[in-house]
Design a protein around this motif. Structure first.
Motif, PDB file in Angstrom:
ATOM      1  N   MET A 162      37.998  24.946  21.404  1.00  0.00           N
ATOM      2  CA  MET A 162      38.179  25.729  20.170  1.00  0.00           C
ATOM      3  C   MET A 162      37.740  27.168  20.394  1.00  0.00           C
ATOM      4  O   MET A 162      36.783  27.429  21.136  1.00  0.00           O
ATOM      5  N   CYS A 163      38.393  28.096  19.712  1.00  0.00           N
ATOM      6  CA  CYS A 163      37.929  29.481  19.762  1.00  0.00           C
ATOM      7  C   CYS A 163      36.847  29.683  18.705  1.00  0.00           C
ATOM      8  O   CYS A 163      36.854  29.033  17.669  1.00  0.00           O
ATOM      9  N   PRO A 164      35.842  30.528  18.949  1.00  0.00           N
ATOM     10  CA  PRO A 164      34.758  30.735  17.968  1.00  0.00           C
ATOM     11  C   PRO A 164      35.243  31.507  16.740  1.00  0.00           C
ATOM     12  O   PRO A 164      36.031  32.450  16.856  1.00  0.00           O
ATOM     13  N   VAL A 165      34.793  31.088  15.584  1.00  0.00           N
ATOM     14  CA  VAL A 165      35.061  31.774  14.316  1.00  0.00           C
ATOM     15  C   VAL A 165      33.713  32.030  13.654  1.00  0.00           C
ATOM     16  O   VAL A 165      32.875  31.119  13.537  1.00  0.00           O
ATOM     17  N   ALA A 166      33.474  33.251  13.231  1.00  0.00           N
ATOM     18  CA  ALA A 166      32.177  33.615  12.648  1.00  0.00           C
ATOM     19  C   ALA A 166      31.937  32.868  11.334  1.00  0.00           C
ATOM     20  O   ALA A 166      32.845  32.694  10.524  1.00  0.00           O
ATOM     21  N   LYS A 167      30.712  32.421  11.156  1.00  0.00           N
ATOM     22  CA  LYS A 167      30.312  31.753   9.915  1.00  0.00           C
ATOM     23  C   LYS A 167      30.012  32.802   8.861  1.00  0.00           C
ATOM     24  O   LYS A 167      29.316  33.783   9.140  1.00  0.00           O
ATOM     25  N   GLY A 168      30.503  32.599   7.670  1.00  0.00           N
ATOM     26  CA  GLY A 168      30.338  33.590   6.611  1.00  0.00           C
ATOM     27  C   GLY A 168      29.021  33.457   5.877  1.00  0.00           C
ATOM     28  O   GLY A 168      27.967  33.875   6.359  1.00  0.00           O
TER      29      GLY A 168
END
Length: 230
Positions: A10-16
């Motif tokens: 998976m590619c990293p996605v920033a946590k909001g």
């Protein structure tokens, strides 16, 4: 830390949003509890055993996650009183998480610990809005004079009706009945004060007399009975 192949690809996605836990009320403060040592408060829990032949009321005074004071009250099972004796030694000095995962000897006491844990970590303590909480020793105030538990014991049959055996006031010695054989009052002995007087040197008969009182329309009753023998 081991990740599955799916996660690794998976590619990293920033946590909001990262606003932390909702604050809970503790001893007059709003606390974002993240660790066990963030928890403080005095509260009560009720527990029962699997066969439901006995029950426990557990009172704990927790400061910074550690149990500083414990009051263990049980009813309905003779073995449970001995379990309570052991639990009183086990509980103090433990964190509430340790106590939750410690065998407190009796199922009813364990269940009371579970219920109390849930209340206190959700901020539902008796001292939620009391600044500074309550001092160590506050649990004894639940017992009142003579330091005896508030116990109510009543017995009744369809054939013979009700018998008051023990109330908050004390051990019931006589029931007062009117002409219709209805209970209109009772005489009782305050066990705590009586034992205190005996320990202080008073003659036992005098101590019983001094600790005896009555409630209701006792003086004008048509009949008096011993609830245990009549």
């Amino acid at each position: 830390m081991i990740y599955s192949a799916e996660v690794q690809h998976m590619c990293p996605v920033a946590k909001g949003a990262d606003h932390g836990p909702a604050p809970i009320p503790e001893e007059g403060k709003w606390v974002q509890a993240k660790e066990i040592n963030d928890i403080s408060g005095l509260t009560h829990g009720i527990g029962w055993c699997a066969p439901q032949q006995g029950a426990c009321k557990l009172t704990l005074n927790v400061k910074d996650g550690v149990i500083q004071e414990a009051l263990v009250e049980t009813i309905g099972c003779s073995g449970m009183t001995h379990s309570a004796a052991m639990a009183s030694e086990i509980l103090v000095g433990k964190t509430i998480l340790e106590a939750l995962n410690t065998d407190l000897v009796c199922d009813a006491i364990n269940t009371a610990m579970r219920e109390l844990f849930l209340q206190i970590v959700y901020g539902r303590s008796q001292t939620a809005f009391s600044e500074g909480g309550l001092p160590i020793g506050a649990g004894l105030e639940d017992l009142g004079k003579g330091l005896t538990s508030q116990v109510g014991t009543m017995y009744a049959t369809l054939a013979k009706g009700p018998r008051y055996l023990q109330l908050t006031e004390g051990y019931v010695t006589r029931l007062a009945l009117n002409e219709g054989n209805e209970i209109v009052g009772y005489e009782f002995v305050k066990m705590g004060p009586m034992m205190e007087n005996i320990k202080n040197g008073m003659d036992a008969n005098e101590a019983v007399k001094k600790a005896t009182s009555h409630y209701g329309q006792f003086d004008n009753a048509a009949k008096y009975i011993d609830p245990r023998h009549e």
